[in-house]
Design an enzyme around this catalytic site. Structure first.
Site, PDB file in Angstrom:
ATOM      1  N   MET A  28      76.405  45.761  45.900  1.00  0.00           N
ATOM      2  CA  MET A  28      75.738  46.697  46.813  1.00  0.00           C
ATOM      3  C   MET A  28      74.251  46.331  46.925  1.00  0.00           C
ATOM      4  SD  MET A  28      77.658  50.310  46.448  1.00  0.00           S
ATOM      5  CE  MET A  28      76.814  50.896  45.009  1.00  0.00           C
ATOM      6  N   HIS A  32      69.646  42.149  40.500  1.00  0.00           N
ATOM      7  CA  HIS A  32      68.913  41.957  39.254  1.00  0.00           C
ATOM      8  C   HIS A  32      69.636  40.858  38.466  1.00  0.00           C
ATOM      9  CE1 HIS A  32      72.198  44.272  37.605  1.00  0.00           C
ATOM     10  NE2 HIS A  32      71.869  45.341  38.335  1.00  0.00           N
ATOM     11  N   GLY A  34      71.731  40.900  36.197  1.00  0.00           N
ATOM     12  CA  GLY A  34      73.170  41.123  36.032  1.00  0.00           C
ATOM     13  C   GLY A  34      73.939  40.500  37.196  1.00  0.00           C
ATOM     14  N   HIS A  35      73.455  40.746  38.421  1.00  0.00           N
ATOM     15  CA  HIS A  35      74.096  40.134  39.600  1.00  0.00           C
ATOM     16  C   HIS A  35      73.993  38.611  39.525  1.00  0.00           C
ATOM     17  CE1 HIS A  35      72.929  44.162  41.359  1.00  0.00           C
ATOM     18  NE2 HIS A  35      74.199  44.096  41.693  1.00  0.00           N
ATOM     19  N   GLN A 151      85.384  50.793  36.520  1.00  0.00           N
ATOM     20  CA  GLN A 151      85.610  50.109  37.804  1.00  0.00           C
ATOM     21  C   GLN A 151      86.503  48.882  37.581  1.00  0.00           C
ATOM     22  OE1 GLN A 151      82.630  49.516  41.058  1.00  0.00           O
ATOM     23  NE2 GLN A 151      82.273  47.588  40.043  1.00  0.00           N
ATOM     24  N   VAL A 174      74.270  42.696  31.168  1.00  0.00           N
ATOM     25  CA  VAL A 174      72.945  42.097  30.911  1.00  0.00           C
ATOM     26  C   VAL A 174      71.977  43.247  30.627  1.00  0.00           C
ATOM     27  CG1 VAL A 174      71.089  40.658  31.848  1.00  0.00           C
ATOM     28  CG2 VAL A 174      73.477  40.154  32.427  1.00  0.00           C
ATOM     29  N   SER A 184      70.690  48.822  39.291  1.00  0.00           N
ATOM     30  CA  SER A 184      69.792  49.033  40.425  1.00  0.00           C
ATOM     31  C   SER A 184      69.141  50.413  40.328  1.00  0.00           C
ATOM     32  CB  SER A 184      70.576  48.917  41.725  1.00  0.00           C
ATOM     33  OG  SER A 184      71.303  47.715  41.708  1.00  0.00           O
ATOM     34  N   ARG A 185      69.829  51.334  39.662  1.00  0.00           N
ATOM     35  CA  ARG A 185      69.302  52.702  39.552  1.00  0.00           C
ATOM     36  C   ARG A 185      68.110  52.813  38.599  1.00  0.00           C
ATOM     37  NH1 ARG A 185      73.119  56.397  41.749  1.00  0.00           N
ATOM     38  NH2 ARG A 185      75.048  55.331  42.252  1.00  0.00           N
TER      39      ARG A 185
HETATM   40  O1  PAF Z   1      79.802  47.675  41.509  1.00  0.00           O
HETATM   41  C1  PAF Z   1      79.411  47.776  42.698  1.00  0.00           C
HETATM   42  O2  PAF Z   1      78.301  47.374  43.055  1.00  0.00           O
HETATM   43  C2  PAF Z   1      80.326  48.416  43.721  1.00  0.00           C
HETATM   44  O3  PAF Z   1      81.055  49.461  43.163  1.00  0.00           O
HETATM   45  C3  PAF Z   1      81.254  47.419  44.424  1.00  0.00           C
HETATM   46  C4  PAF Z   1      82.233  46.780  43.449  1.00  0.00           C
HETATM   47  C5  PAF Z   1      80.427  46.332  45.104  1.00  0.00           C
HETATM   48  C6  PAF Z   1      82.078  48.114  45.518  1.00  0.00           C
HETATM   49  O4  PAF Z   1      81.264  48.664  46.499  1.00  0.00           O
END
Ligand code: PAF
Length: 256
Positions: A28, A32, A34-35, A151, A174, A184-185
């Site tokens: 989304m 950071h 982690g991504h 998730q 991370v 992100s929050r």
């Molecule tokens: O983890 C996230 O950023 C979201 O839940 C995802 C998996 C991109 C789905 O919108």
């Protein structure tokens, strides 16, 4: 790196690569480290790396949370490009949910406990958007962070139940130097809130639910529970001011 906005454009860009290994990293945005760890793993393991950047309205119960979600596309583009991403898919909400949209994926039991109690409909939105992305990209592998353990459990179940042909790769959480899991929050926390938020990783690091509950006594706690995911985790959600934070530690295995 190519930035694409429509499903048709993305499918066309992927067409010449159908015999190669394709990796999908759903995100989304508000990238950071982690991504970036997911992008790097995908880059090392696939010929083509697709990252989706879509703040999915279907997984937010409250407009204020959706509207307040951090967005900085120009910065995200630069980070994705530097990490070797090939295609960044950043659709508008109407591209993913056109008028008349009415089909949803509900992972019923797994999606309705823990986070599901506090965010009804959240995992229905997550599962639906992820299935759409998987159907569009048709990756061999999709990458997620262990930080969102429920998730991962929900998506694992969806992949199994719907016979999807892809491997789910889960990368370790991370953390910042003070132990807080990157999210992100976190950007919404004031310095004083950040100081208080540090008790979340500290409490979880005890790996003991009762002890963690005691250590989180000062915060507004939604839950602290042992969850029988794969792997088993001690997971918690707390509110610090207006910011809701989730985190978990693995109780067995050596993934983290
Ligand atoms: O983890 C996230 O950023 C979201 O839940 C995802 C998996 C991109 C789905 O919108």
């Amino acid at each position: 790196m190519r930035l694409v906005r429509t499903i048709a454009e993305l499918r066309e860009a992927l067409e010449p690569h159908r015999r190669e290994t394709i990796a999908l990293v759903p995100t989304m945005g508000a990238f950071h480290e982690g991504h970036v760890s997911l992008f790097r793993a995908a880059r090392a393991e696939a010929d083509v790396v697709v990252v989706s950047l879509f703040v999915n309205p279907a997984q937010f119960a409250e407009d204020a949370d959706l509207n307040g979600y951090p967005r900085d596309e120009a910065r995200d583009v630069a980070i994705a490009e530097a990490a070797g991403v090939d295609l960044l898919f950043a659709p508008a909400p109407e591209e993913m949910y056109p008028p008349g949209f009415q089909t949803w994926v509900d992972v019923e039991e797994l999606g309705s406990r823990l986070e599901g109690v506090h965010r009804p409909g959240h995992f229905r939105g997550v599962a639906t958007v992820c299935l759409k992305l998987i159907n569009i990209v048709r990756p061999q592998r999709a990458y997620f962070g262990q930080k969102d353990a429920q998730q991962v459990a929900v998506l694992r179940r969806m992949i199994l139940d719907l016979e999807l042909e892809l491997e789910l790769r889960v990368l370790p959480t991370v953390r910042d130097g003070d132990g807080l899991a990157l999210s992100s929050r976190n950007a919404r926390l004031s310095p004083e809130e950040r100081e208080r938020a540090r008790s979340l990783p500290r409490a979880l690091s005890t790996k003991d639910a009762q002890r963690a509950r005691e250590l989180l006594g000062d915060l507004d706690v939604d839950y602290v529970e042992v969850a029988d995911f794969e792997p088993r985790v001690l997971t918690a959600a707390v509110r610090v001011g207006d910011t809701r934070l989730i985190d978990n530690v693995i109780l067995e295995g050596d993934t983290e």
